[in-house]
Design a protein around this motif. Structure first.
Motif, PDB file in Angstrom:
ATOM      1  N   LEU A   1      31.237  44.360  51.629  1.00  0.00           N
ATOM      2  CA  LEU A   1      32.662  44.740  52.303  1.00  0.00           C
ATOM      3  C   LEU A   1      32.431  45.964  53.238  1.00  0.00           C
ATOM      4  O   LEU A   1      32.090  47.266  52.025  1.00  0.00           O
ATOM      5  N   VAL A   2      32.408  46.289  54.255  1.00  0.00           N
ATOM      6  CA  VAL A   2      32.368  47.820  54.585  1.00  0.00           C
ATOM      7  C   VAL A   2      33.592  48.356  54.922  1.00  0.00           C
ATOM      8  O   VAL A   2      34.553  47.785  55.764  1.00  0.00           O
ATOM      9  N   GLU A   3      33.849  49.524  54.327  1.00  0.00           N
ATOM     10  CA  GLU A   3      35.418  49.884  54.413  1.00  0.00           C
ATOM     11  C   GLU A   3      35.121  51.043  55.634  1.00  0.00           C
ATOM     12  O   GLU A   3      34.255  51.899  55.329  1.00  0.00           O
ATOM     13  N   HIS A   4      36.107  51.077  56.409  1.00  0.00           N
ATOM     14  CA  HIS A   4      36.081  52.137  57.463  1.00  0.00           C
ATOM     15  C   HIS A   4      36.955  53.414  57.039  1.00  0.00           C
ATOM     16  O   HIS A   4      37.739  53.563  57.360  1.00  0.00           O
ATOM     17  N   GLY A   5      36.181  54.069  55.961  1.00  0.00           N
ATOM     18  CA  GLY A   5      36.727  55.186  55.517  1.00  0.00           C
ATOM     19  C   GLY A   5      35.417  56.071  54.602  1.00  0.00           C
ATOM     20  O   GLY A   5      34.487  55.260  54.515  1.00  0.00           O
ATOM     21  N   ASN A   6      35.864  57.100  54.222  1.00  0.00           N
ATOM     22  CA  ASN A   6      34.884  57.946  53.463  1.00  0.00           C
ATOM     23  C   ASN A   6      34.955  57.464  51.887  1.00  0.00           C
ATOM     24  O   ASN A   6      35.936  56.718  51.425  1.00  0.00           O
ATOM     25  N   TRP A   7      33.839  57.698  51.248  1.00  0.00           N
ATOM     26  CA  TRP A   7      33.565  56.901  49.987  1.00  0.00           C
ATOM     27  C   TRP A   7      34.518  57.636  48.891  1.00  0.00           C
ATOM     28  O   TRP A   7      34.698  57.104  47.992  1.00  0.00           O
ATOM     29  N   LYS A   8      35.237  58.848  49.117  1.00  0.00           N
ATOM     30  CA  LYS A   8      35.823  59.532  48.099  1.00  0.00           C
ATOM     31  C   LYS A   8      37.170  58.776  47.789  1.00  0.00           C
ATOM     32  O   LYS A   8      37.606  58.540  46.805  1.00  0.00           O
ATOM     33  N   PRO A   9      37.843  58.331  49.270  1.00  0.00           N
ATOM     34  CA  PRO A   9      39.071  57.735  48.460  1.00  0.00           C
ATOM     35  C   PRO A   9      38.807  56.464  47.961  1.00  0.00           C
ATOM     36  O   PRO A   9      39.579  56.050  47.369  1.00  0.00           O
ATOM     37  N   THR A  10      37.657  55.852  48.439  1.00  0.00           N
ATOM     38  CA  THR A  10      37.180  54.479  47.785  1.00  0.00           C
ATOM     39  C   THR A  10      37.268  54.819  46.190  1.00  0.00           C
ATOM     40  O   THR A  10      37.918  53.893  45.550  1.00  0.00           O
ATOM     41  N   MET A  11      36.675  55.636  45.751  1.00  0.00           N
ATOM     42  CA  MET A  11      36.360  56.085  44.311  1.00  0.00           C
ATOM     43  C   MET A  11      37.739  56.739  43.582  1.00  0.00           C
ATOM     44  O   MET A  11      37.988  56.241  42.761  1.00  0.00           O
TER      45      MET A  11
ATOM     46  N   VAL B   1      42.089  48.593  53.312  1.00  0.00           N
ATOM     47  CA  VAL B   1      43.074  48.793  54.224  1.00  0.00           C
ATOM     48  C   VAL B   1      43.476  50.276  54.154  1.00  0.00           C
ATOM     49  O   VAL B   1      44.029  51.150  55.045  1.00  0.00           O
ATOM     50  N   PHE B   2      43.977  50.494  52.749  1.00  0.00           N
ATOM     51  CA  PHE B   2      44.396  51.531  52.364  1.00  0.00           C
ATOM     52  C   PHE B   2      43.585  52.910  52.538  1.00  0.00           C
ATOM     53  O   PHE B   2      43.985  53.858  52.944  1.00  0.00           O
ATOM     54  N   VAL B   3      42.217  52.589  52.370  1.00  0.00           N
ATOM     55  CA  VAL B   3      41.372  53.545  52.789  1.00  0.00           C
ATOM     56  C   VAL B   3      41.381  53.874  54.244  1.00  0.00           C
ATOM     57  O   VAL B   3      41.192  55.167  54.528  1.00  0.00           O
ATOM     58  N   ASN B   4      41.186  52.977  55.036  1.00  0.00           N
ATOM     59  CA  ASN B   4      41.221  53.095  56.403  1.00  0.00           C
ATOM     60  C   ASN B   4      42.671  53.902  57.069  1.00  0.00           C
ATOM     61  O   ASN B   4      42.387  54.886  57.801  1.00  0.00           O
ATOM     62  N   ARG B   5      43.731  53.673  56.358  1.00  0.00           N
ATOM     63  CA  ARG B   5      44.828  54.317  56.920  1.00  0.00           C
ATOM     64  C   ARG B   5      45.029  55.760  56.286  1.00  0.00           C
ATOM     65  O   ARG B   5      45.299  56.574  57.065  1.00  0.00           O
ATOM     66  N   TYR B   6      44.272  55.971  55.186  1.00  0.00           N
ATOM     67  CA  TYR B   6      44.325  57.386  54.852  1.00  0.00           C
ATOM     68  C   TYR B   6      43.306  58.226  55.632  1.00  0.00           C
ATOM     69  O   TYR B   6      43.668  59.450  56.185  1.00  0.00           O
ATOM     70  N   VAL B   7      42.162  57.717  55.917  1.00  0.00           N
ATOM     71  CA  VAL B   7      41.228  58.385  56.801  1.00  0.00           C
ATOM     72  C   VAL B   7      41.818  58.575  58.028  1.00  0.00           C
ATOM     73  O   VAL B   7      41.565  59.542  58.914  1.00  0.00           O
ATOM     74  N   THR B   8      42.036  57.578  58.754  1.00  0.00           N
ATOM     75  CA  THR B   8      42.697  57.608  59.838  1.00  0.00           C
ATOM     76  C   THR B   8      43.721  58.751  60.352  1.00  0.00           C
ATOM     77  O   THR B   8      43.652  59.568  61.119  1.00  0.00           O
ATOM     78  N   ARG B   9      44.704  58.971  59.357  1.00  0.00           N
ATOM     79  CA  ARG B   9      45.723  59.818  59.222  1.00  0.00           C
ATOM     80  C   ARG B   9      44.915  61.107  59.220  1.00  0.00           C
ATOM     81  O   ARG B   9      45.380  62.027  60.027  1.00  0.00           O
ATOM     82  N   LEU B  10      43.833  61.586  58.496  1.00  0.00           N
ATOM     83  CA  LEU B  10      43.324  62.753  58.254  1.00  0.00           C
ATOM     84  C   LEU B  10      42.582  62.915  59.536  1.00  0.00           C
ATOM     85  O   LEU B  10      42.611  64.141  60.058  1.00  0.00           O
TER      86      LEU B  10
ATOM     87  N   PRO C   1      27.827  55.296  50.065  1.00  0.00           N
ATOM     88  CA  PRO C   1      28.136  55.559  51.576  1.00  0.00           C
ATOM     89  C   PRO C   1      27.347  55.511  52.632  1.00  0.00           C
ATOM     90  O   PRO C   1      26.050  55.689  52.475  1.00  0.00           O
ATOM     91  N   LEU C   2      27.831  54.983  53.642  1.00  0.00           N
ATOM     92  CA  LEU C   2      27.105  54.570  54.803  1.00  0.00           C
ATOM     93  C   LEU C   2      27.180  55.797  55.980  1.00  0.00           C
ATOM     94  O   LEU C   2      26.172  55.919  57.075  1.00  0.00           O
ATOM     95  N   GLY C   3      28.327  56.398  55.979  1.00  0.00           N
ATOM     96  CA  GLY C   3      28.387  57.664  56.705  1.00  0.00           C
ATOM     97  C   GLY C   3      29.766  58.220  56.497  1.00  0.00           C
ATOM     98  O   GLY C   3      30.380  57.827  55.523  1.00  0.00           O
ATOM     99  N   PRO C   4      30.209  59.285  57.162  1.00  0.00           N
ATOM    100  CA  PRO C   4      31.401  60.073  56.776  1.00  0.00           C
ATOM    101  C   PRO C   4      32.699  58.973  56.878  1.00  0.00           C
ATOM    102  O   PRO C   4      33.553  59.264  56.010  1.00  0.00           O
ATOM    103  N   ASP C   5      32.628  57.914  57.712  1.00  0.00           N
ATOM    104  CA  ASP C   5      33.694  57.011  57.734  1.00  0.00           C
ATOM    105  C   ASP C   5      33.465  55.622  57.559  1.00  0.00           C
ATOM    106  O   ASP C   5      33.944  54.831  58.101  1.00  0.00           O
ATOM    107  N   ARG C   6      32.412  55.392  57.013  1.00  0.00           N
ATOM    108  CA  ARG C   6      31.853  54.066  56.611  1.00  0.00           C
ATOM    109  C   ARG C   6      31.434  53.988  55.010  1.00  0.00           C
ATOM    110  O   ARG C   6      30.430  54.611  54.914  1.00  0.00           O
ATOM    111  N   THR C   7      31.870  53.079  54.367  1.00  0.00           N
ATOM    112  CA  THR C   7      31.253  53.018  53.001  1.00  0.00           C
ATOM    113  C   THR C   7      31.379  51.513  52.788  1.00  0.00           C
ATOM    114  O   THR C   7      32.062  50.509  52.910  1.00  0.00           O
TER     115      THR C   7
END
Length: 391
Positions: free
Chosen positions: A189-199, A374-383, A332-338
């Motif tokens: 599953l590729v999350e559209h956010g940084n790896w830090k919120p995932t962890m 979804v939570f990770v994406n919301r968080y990073v989108t807000r940032l 981590p795949l990128g700053p906004d992909r994990t």
């Protein structure tokens, strides 16, 4: 911000972070901080990359990409697990492009330089007299197996505490016989956010009361001290107390360690491990808590062993149950992909459709992972929006 943030700028941002709060927004969204994450964290620490069950036969391999690094993890002819930089010693070409597969030898497609699964250069056509193949083996990456789990470290000198960590966690893991398990399924599953919120989601678990599928088998009192349990949760707390007493008696009778061991911010290889009961039937992550696989992972006299949870910084967590195990690797795949890679493991002789139903086995964590994404994406989108407003 500069293409690569100076160390002093990073140190300044860290020093200005209020204690107990998140890092500032650039750490979660900017390319320069992602590059620093790879070099300062992922290239220096032990990382979980696979279960041994993903490499059942000699020549089976997986590849792992971390920023500019690509690593081959392969089962050698002596049944050991090795890791190498996925870089040919001739022209520096990437050798294996697939995420997983099986090889007799490792062959570079550029000029057909051929390596054994032990990394030795076996064939290099049209070389000058005096060419020494032994000087051109694949560059090794440190690799370790612990009770069926495979870890690598890219650093020239890995953190020295891993031997101690392995010795402490192996008694918790070994009874589940993971080295002889098989992969029931694996979901990327590729999350559209940084790896830090995932962890962070996995570690802080404030949101754990959210996923309804997960809550069916968790006691809803996680993080409460006895005196702080609200009246509405008192029946659940008392149910947990009874289940916990029964579980401890079972664990002690079977010689299964269960006490929590935690060293998250006091050592290089941060970890936490514990065995504790689950709610309802107390056997597995299913809607009613009953075992998802009737063929248990090992010769356990009961399926009611709760969960053995294990968290390893910076990139993994695990759940071991009597009937199956689940591994979670964060890449981590990128700053906004994990990439979150989830692997379900069952007994090697368990038969899908007879001993387990795949939908039942995966339902809880498949749904929970998707909700977390979804939570990770919301968080990073807000940032990102916050930073854009500031700029």
């Amino acid at each position: 911000m500069n293409p690569v943030a100076p160390a002093a700028e990073v140190a300044d941002l860290v020093s200005r972070r209020p204690a107990g709060q998140s890092l500032q927004a650039p750490f979660y969204v900017d390319e320069e901080f992602f590059t620093l994450d790879i070099e300062a964290v992922f290239a220096r620490h032990w990382l979980f990359v696979a279960a041994e069950a993903e490499l059942p036969e000699p020549g089976d391999y997986v590849t792992v990409t971390l920023g500019s690094y690509s690593v081959i993890v392969v089962r050698d002819d002596d049944e050991g697990v090795r890791a190498f930089h996925n870089v040919c010693r001739h022209r520096g070409a990437r050798i294996l492009d697939e995420g997983r597969g099986s090889v007799g030898n490792i062959v570079c497609g550029y000029h057909r330089w051929t390596y054994g699964v032990d990394g030795r250069l076996l064939h290099a056509e049209s070389q000058a007299p005096g060419f020494a193949p032994s000087c051109f083996s694949l560059r090794s990456v440190h690799a370790r197996t612990v009770a069926g789990l495979v870890f690598i470290c890219l650093a020239e000198e890995p953190p020295a505490d891993f031997d101690e960590v392995a010795a402490r966690i192996e008694p918790y893991l070994a009874p589940h016989n993971l080295a002889k398990a098989k992969v029931a399924t694996q979901i990327d599953l590729v999350e559209h956010g940084n790896w830090k919120p995932t962890m962070e989601n996995n570690r802080e678990c404030y949101h754990c009361t959210g996923p309804p599928e997960l809550q069916t088998c968790y006691f809803p009192i996680y993080g409460y001290a006895e005196q702080d349990v609200p009246p509405a949760l008192r029946p659940a707390y008392e149910r947990f107390q009874r289940a916990d007493a029964d579980a401890r008696a079972t664990y002690e009778s079977l010689g299964l360690p269960y006490a929590a061991i935690e060293g998250l911010d006091t050592r290089a290889t941060g970890f936490r491990i514990q065995r504790e009961p689950l709610d309802l039937a107390g056997e597995s992550f299913t809607p009613d808590g009953t075992a998802a696989c009737t063929r248990l992972l090992a010769d356990f006299p009961t399926a009611r062993l709760g969960r053995r949870s294990f968290h390893l910084q910076p990139n993994a967590w695990f759940h071991f149950l009597a009937d199956h195990a689940i591994t979670f690797a964060v890449i981590p795949l990128g700053p906004d992909r994990t990439l979150v890679r989830t692997t379900w493991l069952v007994h090697a002789d368990a038969v899908e459709g007879l001993d387990y139903d795949l939908d039942t086995l995966t339902k809880v964590w498949k749904a929970t992972n998707e909700q977390d994404a979804v939570f990770v994406n919301r968080y990073v989108t807000r940032l990102k929006a916050h930073l854009e407003q500031k700029r």
